[in-house]
Scaffold this motif. Structure first.
Motif, PDB file in Angstrom:
ATOM      1  N   ARG A 264       5.465 -16.173  -3.994  1.00  0.00           N
ATOM      2  CA  ARG A 264       4.468 -17.208  -4.306  1.00  0.00           C
ATOM      3  C   ARG A 264       3.310 -17.170  -3.314  1.00  0.00           C
ATOM      4  NH1 ARG A 264       9.156 -20.357  -5.174  1.00  0.00           N
ATOM      5  NH2 ARG A 264       8.925 -21.271  -3.080  1.00  0.00           N
ATOM      6  N   THR A 265       3.616 -17.004  -2.041  1.00  0.00           N
ATOM      7  CA  THR A 265       2.546 -16.983  -1.039  1.00  0.00           C
ATOM      8  C   THR A 265       1.669 -15.754  -1.208  1.00  0.00           C
ATOM      9  OG1 THR A 265       4.043 -18.114   0.492  1.00  0.00           O
ATOM     10  CG2 THR A 265       2.041 -17.174   1.412  1.00  0.00           C
ATOM     11  N   MET A 266       2.270 -14.610  -1.503  1.00  0.00           N
ATOM     12  CA  MET A 266       1.472 -13.401  -1.702  1.00  0.00           C
ATOM     13  C   MET A 266       0.600 -13.516  -2.950  1.00  0.00           C
ATOM     14  SD  MET A 266       1.875 -11.566   0.884  1.00  0.00           S
ATOM     15  CE  MET A 266       0.872 -10.242   0.239  1.00  0.00           C
ATOM     16  N   GLU A 267       1.090 -14.196  -3.979  1.00  0.00           N
ATOM     17  CA  GLU A 267       0.256 -14.433  -5.161  1.00  0.00           C
ATOM     18  C   GLU A 267      -0.964 -15.267  -4.794  1.00  0.00           C
ATOM     19  OE1 GLU A 267       2.772 -16.221  -8.048  1.00  0.00           O
ATOM     20  OE2 GLU A 267       3.592 -14.322  -8.773  1.00  0.00           O
ATOM     21  N   THR A 268      -0.766 -16.275  -3.942  1.00  0.00           N
ATOM     22  CA  THR A 268      -1.890 -17.114  -3.514  1.00  0.00           C
ATOM     23  C   THR A 268      -2.893 -16.313  -2.703  1.00  0.00           C
ATOM     24  OG1 THR A 268      -0.465 -19.070  -3.469  1.00  0.00           O
ATOM     25  CG2 THR A 268      -2.523 -19.180  -2.224  1.00  0.00           C
ATOM     26  N   LEU A 269      -2.412 -15.522  -1.749  1.00  0.00           N
ATOM     27  CA  LEU A 269      -3.314 -14.737  -0.908  1.00  0.00           C
ATOM     28  C   LEU A 269      -4.054 -13.683  -1.722  1.00  0.00           C
ATOM     29  CD1 LEU A 269      -1.076 -14.230   2.259  1.00  0.00           C
ATOM     30  CD2 LEU A 269      -2.947 -15.869   1.947  1.00  0.00           C
ATOM     31  N   THR A 270      -3.379 -13.115  -2.710  1.00  0.00           N
ATOM     32  CA  THR A 270      -4.036 -12.129  -3.575  1.00  0.00           C
ATOM     33  C   THR A 270      -5.106 -12.791  -4.429  1.00  0.00           C
ATOM     34  OG1 THR A 270      -1.992 -10.829  -3.636  1.00  0.00           O
ATOM     35  CG2 THR A 270      -3.642 -10.368  -5.321  1.00  0.00           C
ATOM     36  N   ALA A 271      -4.794 -13.986  -4.964  1.00  0.00           N
ATOM     37  CA  ALA A 271      -5.774 -14.702  -5.781  1.00  0.00           C
ATOM     38  C   ALA A 271      -7.010 -15.081  -4.972  1.00  0.00           C
ATOM     39  CB  ALA A 271      -5.141 -15.952  -6.385  1.00  0.00           C
ATOM     40  N   ARG A 272      -6.836 -15.331  -3.680  1.00  0.00           N
ATOM     41  CA  ARG A 272      -7.969 -15.721  -2.830  1.00  0.00           C
ATOM     42  C   ARG A 272      -8.658 -14.522  -2.182  1.00  0.00           C
ATOM     43  NH1 ARG A 272      -6.145 -21.422   0.092  1.00  0.00           N
ATOM     44  NH2 ARG A 272      -5.544 -22.467  -1.844  1.00  0.00           N
ATOM     45  N   SER A 273      -8.326 -13.319  -2.638  1.00  0.00           N
ATOM     46  CA  SER A 273      -8.999 -12.082  -2.216  1.00  0.00           C
ATOM     47  C   SER A 273      -8.820 -11.789  -0.730  1.00  0.00           C
ATOM     48  CB  SER A 273     -10.507 -12.134  -2.544  1.00  0.00           C
ATOM     49  OG  SER A 273     -10.721 -12.394  -3.906  1.00  0.00           O
ATOM     50  N   LEU A 274      -7.780 -12.339  -0.110  1.00  0.00           N
ATOM     51  CA  LEU A 274      -7.489 -12.038   1.283  1.00  0.00           C
ATOM     52  C   LEU A 274      -6.539 -10.856   1.414  1.00  0.00           C
ATOM     53  CD1 LEU A 274      -7.102 -15.696   2.550  1.00  0.00           C
ATOM     54  CD2 LEU A 274      -8.951 -14.113   3.102  1.00  0.00           C
ATOM     55  N   VAL A 275      -5.808 -10.582   0.369  1.00  0.00           N
ATOM     56  CA  VAL A 275      -4.898  -9.441   0.293  1.00  0.00           C
ATOM     57  C   VAL A 275      -5.105  -8.798  -1.072  1.00  0.00           C
ATOM     58  CG1 VAL A 275      -2.480  -8.725   0.246  1.00  0.00           C
ATOM     59  CG2 VAL A 275      -3.211 -10.468   1.862  1.00  0.00           C
ATOM     60  N   GLN A 276      -5.033  -7.472  -1.138  1.00  0.00           N
ATOM     61  CA  GLN A 276      -5.192  -6.765  -2.408  1.00  0.00           C
ATOM     62  C   GLN A 276      -3.909  -6.020  -2.762  1.00  0.00           C
ATOM     63  OE1 GLN A 276      -7.682  -6.248   0.148  1.00  0.00           O
ATOM     64  NE2 GLN A 276      -8.672  -8.031  -0.769  1.00  0.00           N
ATOM     65  N   VAL A 277      -3.644  -5.909  -4.054  1.00  0.00           N
ATOM     66  CA  VAL A 277      -2.542  -5.058  -4.513  1.00  0.00           C
ATOM     67  C   VAL A 277      -3.082  -3.638  -4.535  1.00  0.00           C
ATOM     68  CG1 VAL A 277      -0.953  -4.518  -6.377  1.00  0.00           C
ATOM     69  CG2 VAL A 277      -1.498  -6.903  -5.861  1.00  0.00           C
ATOM     70  N   ALA A 278      -2.624  -2.805  -3.587  1.00  0.00           N
ATOM     71  CA  ALA A 278      -3.168  -1.449  -3.453  1.00  0.00           C
ATOM     72  C   ALA A 278      -2.591  -0.505  -4.494  1.00  0.00           C
ATOM     73  CB  ALA A 278      -2.880  -0.919  -2.048  1.00  0.00           C
ATOM     74  N   ALA A 279      -1.328  -0.639  -4.812  1.00  0.00           N
ATOM     75  CA  ALA A 279      -0.665   0.268  -5.752  1.00  0.00           C
ATOM     76  C   ALA A 279       0.667  -0.345  -6.146  1.00  0.00           C
ATOM     77  CB  ALA A 279      -0.463   1.645  -5.129  1.00  0.00           C
ATOM     78  N   HIS A 280       1.330   0.307  -7.089  1.00  0.00           N
ATOM     79  CA  HIS A 280       2.688  -0.079  -7.477  1.00  0.00           C
ATOM     80  C   HIS A 280       3.606   1.125  -7.303  1.00  0.00           C
ATOM     81  CE1 HIS A 280       0.494  -3.387  -9.458  1.00  0.00           C
ATOM     82  NE2 HIS A 280       1.629  -4.049  -9.351  1.00  0.00           N
ATOM     83  N   ARG A 281       4.778   0.883  -6.753  1.00  0.00           N
ATOM     84  CA  ARG A 281       5.753   1.950  -6.578  1.00  0.00           C
ATOM     85  C   ARG A 281       6.320   2.349  -7.934  1.00  0.00           C
ATOM     86  NH1 ARG A 281       8.691  -1.184  -2.025  1.00  0.00           N
ATOM     87  NH2 ARG A 281      10.193  -1.474  -3.691  1.00  0.00           N
ATOM     88  N   PRO A 282       7.029   3.489  -8.010  1.00  0.00           N
ATOM     89  CA  PRO A 282       7.618   3.897  -9.292  1.00  0.00           C
ATOM     90  C   PRO A 282       8.518   2.841  -9.913  1.00  0.00           C
ATOM     91  CG  PRO A 282       7.683   5.727  -7.742  1.00  0.00           C
ATOM     92  CD  PRO A 282       7.193   4.531  -6.976  1.00  0.00           C
ATOM     93  N   ASP A 283       9.140   1.984  -9.075  1.00  0.00           N
ATOM     94  CA  ASP A 283       9.999   0.940  -9.629  1.00  0.00           C
ATOM     95  C   ASP A 283       9.218  -0.305 -10.038  1.00  0.00           C
ATOM     96  OD1 ASP A 283       9.281  -0.033  -7.178  1.00  0.00           O
ATOM     97  OD2 ASP A 283      11.314  -0.297  -6.406  1.00  0.00           O
ATOM     98  N   GLY A 284       7.888  -0.264  -9.937  1.00  0.00           N
ATOM     99  CA  GLY A 284       7.055  -1.380 -10.375  1.00  0.00           C
ATOM    100  C   GLY A 284       6.754  -2.413  -9.312  1.00  0.00           C
ATOM    101  N   GLU A 285       7.366  -2.290  -8.137  1.00  0.00           N
ATOM    102  CA  GLU A 285       7.130  -3.258  -7.063  1.00  0.00           C
ATOM    103  C   GLU A 285       5.738  -3.044  -6.458  1.00  0.00           C
ATOM    104  OE1 GLU A 285       9.034  -5.824  -5.824  1.00  0.00           O
ATOM    105  OE2 GLU A 285      10.230  -5.485  -7.621  1.00  0.00           O
TER     106      GLU A 285
END
Length: 728
Positions: A264-285
């Motif tokens: 939940r916290t990472m979703e908030t930080l990602t939504a506020r553009s403070l953290v970015q999702v750089a990639a997804h591993r083969p397992d989707g994480e």
């Protein structure tokens, strides 16, 4: 309703205003555009009043702009509740209105279309060609803004390399690039790069600068972080110790919170553009990253909170355990995934090693390096690891210190062709292991001694060492590969092709599931097939080994396979294949230089003989040109070319070798530019010299070449097969 969201300094406000300026309802034509002024909507004033009335907040003209039914709400994060109330109230009753909202995070309203705004491209870390770097958008912006304060500024090739590093350090953020470019009144790129490494203070605007909504990058980032809750802020500060990215498991290890809270916290930080999702591993994480500028600010906050040591200890412990968990897979069927995981976490592992070594826990780092030794060689970290081990073992006695450390260090010395040092250490290690009954390490030391003897063309010594290694009864894994590959190479050099093929096939079958062993022996078997007169089978087996090396991202192995393909092509003397081989040789040289390891390699002398044949087959000028092109190719491009997945260069017409040039390096530059059709003024601009100096150089060129005109200079250049462009 469109929400433009992005991190601080990315330019969401500027993009939104540019969109508003260009907006044409229903695709308006030229007549509409001519009549369209900056505030074409005659009811703009009334609409602004209505917006302020509905929102209950006095929004300034800087935050609310209206144009032809489009409402721009800028810097929405400062007035988030008011903006949400306004949009929620007006959209149902004013369906013709269109809202463009610029901020750090979405409003999460029904019907909202989120458009993430990313930083400018900064190019790849390996780019070195000035012409290619000049076309990188982030560098283009820097040069353009630098010329606004220094109109005469023309970047040199060295400047472009520094500018590329600056733009990567600033994450391609336009606002940060503009602030850095403004400092070009005082500094040059190299000096500016050094200062940017010390922190964000160099990006503070000058007092005379025109006021802007965000006075500096630090204040812009601080405004975003100040709106976080305590738990979110603490988590962001904790993950700022991660270098090169992190995943949810790292978040849980560093903060001690449960998985649901971490998500939940990472979703908030990602939504506020403070953290970015750089990639997804083969397992989707997901795998996350922080912009360098945001991370520097968060690290400063962490240090002020006096929690930095505790969090850094947790970080080092977590990644040390992760590397140890991956180590067993480096020699099994899952080694590809293990190498990829270690590559993803390389920066974190390096940071952890520095912290452990700096706090008196160097043995733990040594243990880690030994566990992941295959990754060290495969990823091209030989020189850096060799230097660290050398510093740690300095002054220690090889007969009394940990034998594993000396064995690893000696192996890296062998990879770097420090043969005398490697032989001395390996002999001492083998003797000590014999005294203590450590047959596994003794076998490995003897196998390495055999490889060194082979490269020095001491074939009887090599055979003796390998026989001793096999007698230890531990010729499996890496040791078995060294012995089997070495014995096969020795049999190939002595002309016993049957024995060489049998050794390759037998050990490859015994090591089934170990991709690295299979790749080495596949390429070696290709060389044996080529010597036996089977070019088709030789190329097939060598390419199969190349695919496996590339799958593992094993840089020395890729270079080995490319060199082997060049040797096979030289034996066939087909002009088209020899042209390709010259390019593969250049690519292998670059990969070798970055990988830092000479193993695995072609038999001694085989590549040298191949180079002579390639020069004879295509001519020196063509060979030199293709080799240079190969040196500039990326690893992926070189592999694609070798596997036939890219277009093979057409064979060029042979020309005589170029004559000895009497020109100096500067005169040769001038001659090339003149031959390419440049005027004296253009030559002066390109070389950053005065026009009079360019004319003098041209006079010297014409005198030395006995030419009476510029046409004569061009003819001499063409006859000599010298490149015309600055790229060469």
């Amino acid at each position: 309703m469109i929400s433009l969201v992005g991190p601080a300094g990315v330019g969401t406000s500027r993009l939104a205003r540019e969109f508003l300026q260009r907006w044409r309802p229903n695709g308006g034509g030229a007549a509409d555009r001519a009549a369209d002024g900056p505030c074409a909507d005659s009811r703009a004033t009334d609409l602004r009043w209505l917006l302020r009335t509905v929102s209950g907040t006095e929004l300034s003209d800087q935050h609310v702009l209206v144009r032809r039914g489009v409402v721009l709400l800028d810097d929405a994060d400062r007035h988030r509740d008011a903006v949400a109330t306004l949009v929620r109230s007006l959209l149902p009753v004013c369906p013709q209105l269109r809202f463009v909202i610029a901020g750090r995070e979405p409003l999460h309203l029904y019907g909202e279309q989120v458009y993430p705004v990313g930083p400018l491209p900064v190019g790849t870390a390996g780019q070195a060609d000035p012409d290619a770097l000049a076309a990188v958008p982030a560098i283009e912006l820097f040069v353009d803004r630098a010329r606004s304060v220094r109109p005469d500024y023309r970047p040199t090739p060295d400047d472009y390399r520094s500018l590329a590093a600056i733009c990567r350090l600033l994450d391609g953020l336009p606002f940060a690039i503009e602030l850095a470019a403004a400092r070009m009144t005082l500094f040059r790129p190299k000096a500016l790069l050094r200062r940017l490494g010390d922190g964000l203070d160099v990006l503070e605007p000058q007092p005379t600068e025109v006021p802007v909504p965000q006075r500096s990058l630090r204040s812009a980032i601080g405004a975003s972080l100040d709106r976080l809750g305590p738990a979110e802020g603490d988590l962001l500060d904790a993950v700022s110790v991660c270098s090169g990215g992190f995943d949810l498991a790292a978040v849980e290890a560093l903060t001690g919170i449960d998985p649901a809270s971490a998500e939940r916290t990472m979703e908030t930080l990602t939504a506020r553009s403070l953290v970015q999702v750089a990639a997804h591993r083969p397992d989707g994480e997901p795998r996350f990253r922080m912009l360098h500028t945001t991370r520097r600010y968060a690290v400063e906050r962490l240090r002020r909170s006096h929690q930095a040591d505790r969090v850094t200890d947790r970080h080092a412990a977590y990644y040390l355990d992760l590397a140890r968990a991956l180590a067993p897979d480096l020699s099994g069927p899952r080694q590809g995934a293990a190498l990829a995981a270690l590559a993803d976490e390389h920066e974190n592992l390096r940071h952890a090693c520095h912290h452990l070594a700096g706090t008196g826990r160097a043995p733990a780092v040594l243990s880690l390096i030994l566990d992941v030794s295959r990754y060290v060689v495969a990823s091209g970290r030989v020189a850096a690891t060799h230097g660290w081990l050398g510093r740690q073992l300095a002054g220690a006695d090889p007969s009394g210190a940990d034998v594993s450390g000396w064995l690893m260090y000696a192996g890296l010395c062998a990879c770097l062709r420090q043969d005398r040092r490697a032989r001395t250490l390996l002999t001492e290690v083998a003797a000590r292991c014999r005294r203590t009954g450590d047959e596994r390490r003794e076998a490995l030391a003897l196998g390495l001694l055999g490889q060194i003897a082979l490269m020095r063309r001491q074939y009887d010594e090599a055979a003796r060492r390998w026989a001793q290694s096999r007698a230890c009864g531990r010729a499996r894994g890496m040791t078995g590969m060294l012995v089997a590959d070495g014995m096969a190479t020795l049999a190939l050099l002595r002309g016993d092709l049957t024995a060489a093929a049998r050794l390759c096939d037998r050990h490859a079958s015994a090591s089934a599931g170990d991709t690295l062993v299979g790749a080495v022996l596949a390429v070696r078997a290709g060389a044996v097939a080529g010597a036996a007169g089977d070019p088709t089978g030789a190329q097939a087996r060598t390419r199969d080994g190349l695919r496996q090396f590339h799958q593992l991202q094993h840089r020395p192995g890729v270079a080995f396979a490319l060199e082997s393909l060049a040797v096979l092509a030289a034996r066939g003397r087909d002009p088209r294949q020899c042209t390709l081989a010259a390019r593969l040789v250049g690519a292998a040289e670059t990969i070798r230089a970055t990988a830092g390891s000479v193993y695995p390699s072609c038999p001694p002398g085989a590549l040298d003989q191949a180079l002579v044949r390639l020069r004879d087959a295509v001519g020196e000028p063509v060979f030199r040109r293709e080799r240079l092109a190969g040196r500039r190719a990326t690893l992926a491009d070189a592999v694609g070319l070798a596997l036939g997945e890219a277009e093979v260069p057409a064979p060029a017409t042979r020309h005589p070798a170029p004559p000895e040039t009497p020109l100096t390096a500067r005169e040769l530059q001038v001659a090339r530019l003149v031959a390419a059709g440049h005027t004296n003024r253009q030559v002066a601009v390109d070389l950053d010299i005065s026009e009079w100096t360019a004319i003098n150089h041209l006079r010297h060129v014409m005198r030395k070449l006995d030419c009476r005109s510029r046409v004569g200079v061009a003819q001499w250049i063409l006859h000599a097969e010298l490149p015309l462009s600055r790229e060469y």
